[in-house]
Motif scaffolding. Structure first.
Motif, PDB file in Angstrom:
ATOM      1  N   ARG A 106       2.565   1.424  11.220  1.00  0.00           N
ATOM      2  CA  ARG A 106       2.118   1.045  10.186  1.00  0.00           C
ATOM      3  C   ARG A 106       2.918   1.777   8.760  1.00  0.00           C
ATOM      4  N   ILE A 107       3.372   3.159   8.993  1.00  0.00           N
ATOM      5  CA  ILE A 107       4.259   3.707   8.225  1.00  0.00           C
ATOM      6  C   ILE A 107       5.558   3.058   8.116  1.00  0.00           C
TER       7      ILE A 107
ATOM      8  N   TYR B 187       5.117   0.094   6.021  1.00  0.00           N
ATOM      9  CA  TYR B 187       4.835   0.478   4.510  1.00  0.00           C
ATOM     10  C   TYR B 187       6.244   1.061   3.985  1.00  0.00           C
TER      11      TYR B 187
ATOM     12  N   ALA C 160       3.820   9.633   4.506  1.00  0.00           N
ATOM     13  CA  ALA C 160       3.604   8.139   4.047  1.00  0.00           C
ATOM     14  C   ALA C 160       2.071   7.919   5.120  1.00  0.00           C
TER      15      ALA C 160
ATOM     16  N   ALA D 139       0.174   4.540   3.874  1.00  0.00           N
ATOM     17  CA  ALA D 139       0.317   3.273   4.899  1.00  0.00           C
ATOM     18  C   ALA D 139      -1.018   2.835   5.296  1.00  0.00           C
TER      19      ALA D 139
ATOM     20  N   THR E   3      -3.923  -0.955   4.196  1.00  0.00           N
ATOM     21  CA  THR E   3      -4.187  -2.042   5.138  1.00  0.00           C
ATOM     22  C   THR E   3      -5.630  -2.330   5.244  1.00  0.00           C
TER      23      THR E   3
END
Length: 464
Positions: A264-265, A268, A333, A337, A341
């Motif tokens: 996810r980071i 992002y 982050a 991040a 979502t």
């Protein structure tokens, strides 16, 4: 005269006119929630925006007189529902008590009001070569009083300690309005019971903190050296973190991101941001970051880098401050991040550092069992994991609570605890007796009644 009229009279016309007392719908609504996303039912009676000890005492006396809840509140950055204004409660905001009353460089301490923000305190201490070590992720907006109420930790506590180690003395308003001073300005002090330590982490259930004498540490000298490593999976990364601890190396920061977090980071920040430092990111890749400060940081960082390489990591060691910040930015982050979502429930368990690989494996199994992905970041230097549940909609889904239930019980089975730094609040009180046992639970309930015989201080928090 009803409670609101009594409160107006107790505060005085001048205080009421200046906005100390608010019954505005926006203020009442905001006081019902915190950063956990949980909102209390009903509607608070009023918000008292205290700026003096006298305001706090007036609120406490009113709550006691009318047997209504008094809910102390700082910046509202809590993650356990510990400072949320319940139905009919007086919400006592301490954010306006934000003065730094004294800095003593000679004694390495500061005297502050509870609404002082961590970042502001450290800016004031810096010219003296000092700093306040507790470093929660919300340090830019979190208050010292909130730190103390929850015994907050953060990224740096493995080396520099949690909030309890930084508190020398407290001023507390009791439920009946009396002002109690406890603790010392001295480094040592063993006169009587240690009430100061008792109030650290008490979440506003024993009294309202209105002043604190905190220990300030010398700023670290020398170069800060950063070590980052990318691992093929979270278990090897957790094993590597445990190896650093076992080697008696003490990084100031050691953070671990599992595969779902790093994925996810990367989305992002852009995958290239991570790939530039470590090469391509494989599926399930995990990230371990360590920063060493003070004299000898370079030697320790090199030793840590060797251990990380032996454990299968792709390692980068840097003494460059800008590159170090870029490596740390990957960790920082994490929260934005996830927030990008969906809604996020941030949880908090701790296990002995040697059991972290088992806890990460258990989180993976629990996620598979309940059909959810649980991105997890850990303060790997002290075994404090933050499993995060991302969901959509207004409320936390039932399968998330079921997964959290199993996760909490697993942490306890591994010799750990329900919460390393967020506190019990409302969201974790159902599991408290499972960890501490019925005898300890009963004693703690009785202890609360000594300080709060009418049960008006933050009722329903910690104990159901």
């Amino acid at each position: 005269m009803d409670a609101l009229d009594w409160l107006r009279a107790a505060l005085g016309e001048e205080a009421v006119a200046s906005g100390v007392l608010s019954v505005a719908e926006d203020d009442l609504e905001a006081a019902r929630t915190d950063r956990s996303g949980w909102s209390a039912d009903g509607r608070p009676l009023a918000v008292v925006n205290a700026t003096t000890v006298a305001h706090v005492q007036a609120a406490a006396r009113t709550a006691s007189e009318f047997r209504i809840p008094l809910v102390p509140r700082g910046a509202g950055t809590g993650l356990a529902g510990g400072a949320n204004g319940t139905d009919g409660a007086i919400v006592l905001s301490l954010a306006g008590m934000n003065r730094i009353l004294e800095i003593s460089a000679e004694d390495e301490l500061a005297v502050v009001e509870p609404g002082v923000v961590n970042a502001d305190l450290n800016r004031a201490l810096e010219p003296y070569g000092l700093w306040f070590a507790p470093d929660p992720a919300s340090r830019a907006i979190a208050t010292v009083g909130g730190n103390i109420a929850t015994n907050a930790g953060g990224l740096l506590c493995a080396k520099y300690g949690v909030t309890r180690e930084a508190v020398l003395a407290l001023d507390v308003v009791l439920a009946d309005g009396r002002l109690l001073r406890m603790g010392h300005r001295t480094v040592k002090g063993v006169t009587g019971y240690d009430l100061t330590a008792l109030f650290v982490g008490s979440e506003g259930t024993l009294g309202v903190i209105v002043g604190a004498t905190i220990r300030a540490l010398p700023l670290p000298t020398g170069t800060t050296t950063t070590v980052g490593a990318l691992f093929p999976d979270v278990r090897s990364a957790a094993t590597a973190a445990a190896a650093i601890t076992a080697a008696r190396l003490r990084p100031a920061v050691m953070e671990l991101l599992d595969g779902p977090s790093l994925e996810r980071i990367a989305a992002y920040l852009g995958e290239q941001t991570i790939a530039e430092a470590f090469g391509p990111i494989g599926g399930g890749s995990s990230y371990l970051l360590a920063q060493f400060d003070g004299r000898g940081s370079g030697v320790d960082a090199e030793a840590a880098g060797v251990l990380l390489g032996e454990a299968g990591g792709r390692v980068r060691v840097s003494v460059d401050a800008e590159e170090g910040e870029r490596l740390l930015a990957i960790r920082r982050a994490f929260h934005p991040a996830l927030a990008a979502t969906g809604e996020v429930l941030i949880e908090d368990v701790s296990v002995p550092r040697s059991r972290m690989p088992e806890m990460f494996a258990a989180i993976e199994r629990i996620g598979e069992r309940y059909g959810i992905v649980i991105p997890t970041v850990a303060h790997a230097g002290d075994g404090n994991l933050h499993p995060n549940f991302v969901y959509s909609g207004a409320g936390v889904p039932e399968n998330v609570w079921e997964a959290a239930d199993e996760m909490f019980r697993t942490a306890i089975e591994l010799g750990g605890t329900l919460t390393g730094e967020h506190g019990i609040g409302v969201l974790k009180r159902r599991w408290l007796a499972d960890e501490i046992g019925p005898d300890s639970y009963d004693l703690q309930v009785k202890l609360k009644s000594v300080f709060d015989p009418l049960g008006v201080l933050n009722p329903g928090k910690i104990f159901g």
